[in-house]
Design a protein around this motif. Structure first.
Motif, PDB file in Angstrom:
ATOM      1  N   UNK A  74       0.810  -1.202   0.000  1.00 48.53           N
ATOM      2  CA  UNK A  74       0.000   0.000   0.000  1.00 48.53           C
ATOM      3  C   UNK A  74       0.848   1.259   0.000  1.00 48.53           C
ATOM      4  N   UNK A  75       1.913   1.262   0.802  1.00 50.64           N
ATOM      5  CA  UNK A  75       2.835   2.405   0.802  1.00 50.64           C
ATOM      6  C   UNK A  75       3.493   2.565  -0.563  1.00 50.64           C
ATOM      7  N   UNK A  76       3.858   1.436  -1.169  1.00 51.62           N
ATOM      8  CA  UNK A  76       4.495   1.486  -2.482  1.00 51.62           C
ATOM      9  C   UNK A  76       3.531   2.058  -3.517  1.00 51.62           C
ATOM     10  N   UNK A  77       2.280   1.620  -3.489  1.00 48.73           N
ATOM     11  CA  UNK A  77       1.274   2.123  -4.425  1.00 48.73           C
ATOM     12  C   UNK A  77       1.094   3.627  -4.276  1.00 48.73           C
ATOM     13  N   UNK A  78       1.034   4.084  -3.037  1.00 48.62           N
ATOM     14  CA  UNK A  78       0.852   5.511  -2.794  1.00 48.62           C
ATOM     15  C   UNK A  78       2.028   6.319  -3.334  1.00 48.62           C
ATOM     16  N   UNK A  79       3.255   5.804  -3.131  1.00 45.44           N
ATOM     17  CA  UNK A  79       4.431   6.534  -3.606  1.00 45.44           C
ATOM     18  C   UNK A  79       4.483   6.558  -5.139  1.00 45.44           C
ATOM     19  N   UNK A  80       4.210   5.431  -5.762  1.00 43.88           N
ATOM     20  CA  UNK A  80       4.288   5.348  -7.218  1.00 43.88           C
ATOM     21  C   UNK A  80       3.191   6.160  -7.890  1.00 43.88           C
ATOM     22  N   UNK A  81       1.972   5.962  -7.433  1.00 40.76           N
ATOM     23  CA  UNK A  81       0.832   6.531  -8.158  1.00 40.76           C
ATOM     24  C   UNK A  81       0.567   7.988  -7.808  1.00 40.76           C
ATOM     25  N   UNK A  82       0.585   8.304  -6.529  1.00 38.46           N
ATOM     26  CA  UNK A  82       0.144   9.637  -6.117  1.00 38.46           C
ATOM     27  C   UNK A  82       1.289  10.608  -5.906  1.00 38.46           C
ATOM     28  N   UNK A  83       2.417  10.138  -5.407  1.00 40.38           N
ATOM     29  CA  UNK A  83       3.525  11.050  -5.168  1.00 40.38           C
ATOM     30  C   UNK A  83       4.409  11.215  -6.403  1.00 40.38           C
ATOM     31  N   UNK A  84       4.631  10.120  -7.134  1.00 46.23           N
ATOM     32  CA  UNK A  84       5.416  10.210  -8.365  1.00 46.23           C
ATOM     33  C   UNK A  84       4.554  10.457  -9.597  1.00 46.23           C
ATOM     34  N   UNK A  85       3.232  10.395  -9.402  1.00 42.00           N
ATOM     35  CA  UNK A  85       2.268  10.682 -10.480  1.00 42.00           C
ATOM     36  C   UNK A  85       2.417   9.720 -11.655  1.00 42.00           C
ATOM     37  N   UNK A  86       2.790   8.495 -11.377  1.00 39.45           N
ATOM     38  CA  UNK A  86       2.878   7.479 -12.427  1.00 39.45           C
ATOM     39  C   UNK A  86       1.532   6.735 -12.477  1.00 39.45           C
ATOM     40  N   UNK A  87       0.509   7.442 -12.928  1.00 37.09           N
ATOM     41  CA  UNK A  87      -0.843   6.896 -12.927  1.00 37.09           C
ATOM     42  C   UNK A  87      -1.013   5.673 -13.830  1.00 37.09           C
ATOM     43  N   UNK A  88      -0.296   5.576 -14.969  1.00 42.18           N
ATOM     44  CA  UNK A  88      -0.472   4.374 -15.795  1.00 42.18           C
ATOM     45  C   UNK A  88       0.121   3.099 -15.183  1.00 42.18           C
ATOM     46  N   UNK A  89       0.995   3.245 -14.178  1.00 47.42           N
ATOM     47  CA  UNK A  89       1.584   2.062 -13.554  1.00 47.42           C
ATOM     48  C   UNK A  89       0.506   1.258 -12.819  1.00 47.42           C
ATOM     49  N   UNK A  90       0.742  -0.043 -12.747  1.00 49.02           N
ATOM     50  CA  UNK A  90      -0.178  -0.948 -12.056  1.00 49.02           C
ATOM     51  C   UNK A  90       0.567  -1.670 -10.940  1.00 49.02           C
ATOM     52  N   UNK A  91      -0.018  -1.689  -9.737  1.00 46.80           N
ATOM     53  CA  UNK A  91       0.556  -2.426  -8.618  1.00 46.80           C
ATOM     54  C   UNK A  91      -0.408  -3.548  -8.251  1.00 46.80           C
ATOM     55  N   UNK A  92       0.051  -4.777  -8.393  1.00 46.06           N
ATOM     56  CA  UNK A  92      -0.773  -5.961  -8.127  1.00 46.06           C
ATOM     57  C   UNK A  92      -0.258  -6.649  -6.860  1.00 46.06           C
ATOM     58  N   UNK A  93      -1.163  -6.988  -5.968  1.00 45.37           N
ATOM     59  CA  UNK A  93      -0.796  -7.695  -4.739  1.00 45.37           C
ATOM     60  C   UNK A  93      -1.534  -9.020  -4.679  1.00 45.37           C
ATOM     61  N   UNK A  94      -0.777 -10.113  -4.746  1.00 46.89           N
ATOM     62  CA  UNK A  94      -1.378 -11.445  -4.626  1.00 46.89           C
ATOM     63  C   UNK A  94      -0.888 -12.161  -3.370  1.00 46.89           C
ATOM     64  N   UNK A  95      -0.122 -11.457  -2.536  1.00 45.56           N
ATOM     65  CA  UNK A  95       0.424 -12.069  -1.330  1.00 45.56           C
ATOM     66  C   UNK A  95      -0.679 -12.424  -0.348  1.00 45.56           C
ATOM     67  N   UNK A  96      -0.462 -13.510   0.386  1.00 44.11           N
ATOM     68  CA  UNK A  96      -1.411 -13.978   1.390  1.00 44.11           C
ATOM     69  C   UNK A  96      -0.684 -14.251   2.703  1.00 44.11           C
ATOM     70  N   UNK A  97      -1.376 -14.106   3.829  1.00 38.77           N
ATOM     71  CA  UNK A  97      -0.736 -14.407   5.116  1.00 38.77           C
ATOM     72  C   UNK A  97      -0.281 -15.857   5.190  1.00 38.77           C
ATOM     73  N   UNK A  98       0.983 -16.041   5.536  1.00 34.79           N
ATOM     74  CA  UNK A  98       1.508 -17.379   5.748  1.00 34.79           C
ATOM     75  C   UNK A  98       1.800 -18.183   4.501  1.00 34.79           C
ATOM     76  N   UNK A  99       1.759 -17.581   3.326  1.00 31.66           N
ATOM     77  CA  UNK A  99       2.012 -18.346   2.101  1.00 31.66           C
ATOM     78  C   UNK A  99       3.473 -18.787   2.045  1.00 31.66           C
ATOM     79  N   UNK A 100       3.686 -20.059   1.728  1.00 32.83           N
ATOM     80  CA  UNK A 100       5.025 -20.629   1.643  1.00 32.83           C
ATOM     81  C   UNK A 100       5.504 -20.646   0.199  1.00 32.83           C
ATOM     82  N   UNK A 101       6.813 -20.771   0.022  1.00 34.95           N
ATOM     83  CA  UNK A 101       7.402 -20.709  -1.318  1.00 34.95           C
ATOM     84  C   UNK A 101       6.887 -21.820  -2.220  1.00 34.95           C
ATOM     85  N   UNK A 102       6.780 -23.054  -1.690  1.00 29.69           N
ATOM     86  CA  UNK A 102       6.330 -24.153  -2.539  1.00 29.69           C
ATOM     87  C   UNK A 102       4.852 -24.001  -2.910  1.00 29.69           C
TER      88      UNK A 102
END
Length: 288
Positions: A106-134
């Protein structure tokens, strides 16, 4: 299977001190009860230096072979939109995700989109609590590749080391496979280490450190950018003495302040800190 070489001191300057840092973490854990009387003062000291801790912590030897982020920085200099992906463990203890503060993504999205004004950029989050590498590797197409990320931040959570060293080879292979798949799709994988949970017993701390060192080794061997949050948090803990305010109530995952610090580390590595703040940090490093 490719032949692996052991990381050298040149590839990762602090790898040869990992045993000392691991012993320090264990001593800090063992001495927690003995120093409980001073915990309030230590916590106050840590919060007082929240804006200053990474002046030196970030300055220590991160930029080594295989850990450079120049390609990612170059993406930011282009006018073409960039797709950013956060995958793996979301570093939340609450499976519902209910909270009233921003995550690192969320902090990254705010910095990229609103502070750097890179509105065409897309930030996707698929992370889940406790997800393991395998688990992530088994569903990597659906969770990552279908979004065609230009940059994929892969996060490893504290539960990864729960099985001890027995599952370490599987973890390493899963990470190597995902690195290769991101690269084959045209993206840049960026590995992230996880800060040591303060609620871990001594044996769990050792296991966590072993997995952290494995992540560093993978980054060095396969020339993958690495943002070493664990190293920075260890530096703060050893110099200030308490990071309690940076963790959630259980002391296992980063809390509100912790996610902000994770984001600040990414901002620094990608040269996304405000110019005035970056200039001040450079001056502090020179005078330190």
């Amino acid at each position: 299977m490719p032949v692996r070489t052991r990381p050298t001191r040149l590839c990762y300057p602090l790898a040869h001190t990992s045993r000392l840092r691991r012993m320090l973490a264990i001593k800090l854990a063992a001495g927690a009860d003995a120093t409980s009387g001073a915990s309030a003062d230590a916590t106050e000291s840590a919060s007082r230096y929240d804006d200053q801790w990474d002046d030196r912590a970030i300055a220590i030897g991160i930029h080594s072979c295989g850990h450079k982020l120049d390609d990612v920085r170059n993406r930011l200099r282009r006018v073409e939109p960039v797709t950013w992906l956060f995958a793996g463990d979301s570093l939340f203890s609450d499976g519902t995700g209910a909270r009233d503060w921003r995550s690192v993504a969320g902090h990254f999205t705010n910095r990229i989109r609103w502070e750097l004004r890179r509105f065409p950029d897309t930030v996707v989050t698929t992370a889940l609590p406790g997800m393991l590498a395998h688990e992530l590797r088994a569903d990597f197409e659906a969770r990552c590749l279908r979004f065609q990320p230009d940059v994929a931040f892969l996060f490893v959570g504290p539960l990864e080391s729960a099985a001890g060293s027995a599952r370490l080879p599987d973890y390493e292979q899963a990470m190597i496979d995902m690195i290769g798949q991101v690269r084959q799709s045209g993206g840049i994988p960026v590995l992230n280490t996880t800060p040591m949970p303060i609620d871990f017993a001594d044996s769990r701390r050792v296991d966590h450190q072993v997995y952290t060192e494995a992540t560093r080794g993978i980054a060095a061997e396969h020339d993958v950018p690495l943002i070493d949050h664990s190293q920075r948090w260890e530096w703060v803990e050893s110099h200030i003495g308490s990071l309690r305010d940076w963790y959630d109530d259980d002391g296992r995952y980063p809390g509100e302040a912790g996610h902000m610090q994770l984001a600040r580390a990414i901002f620094h590595e990608l040269e996304l800190l405000p110019q005035a703040e970056s200039s001040e940090k450079q001056r502090s490093w020179v005078s330190a």
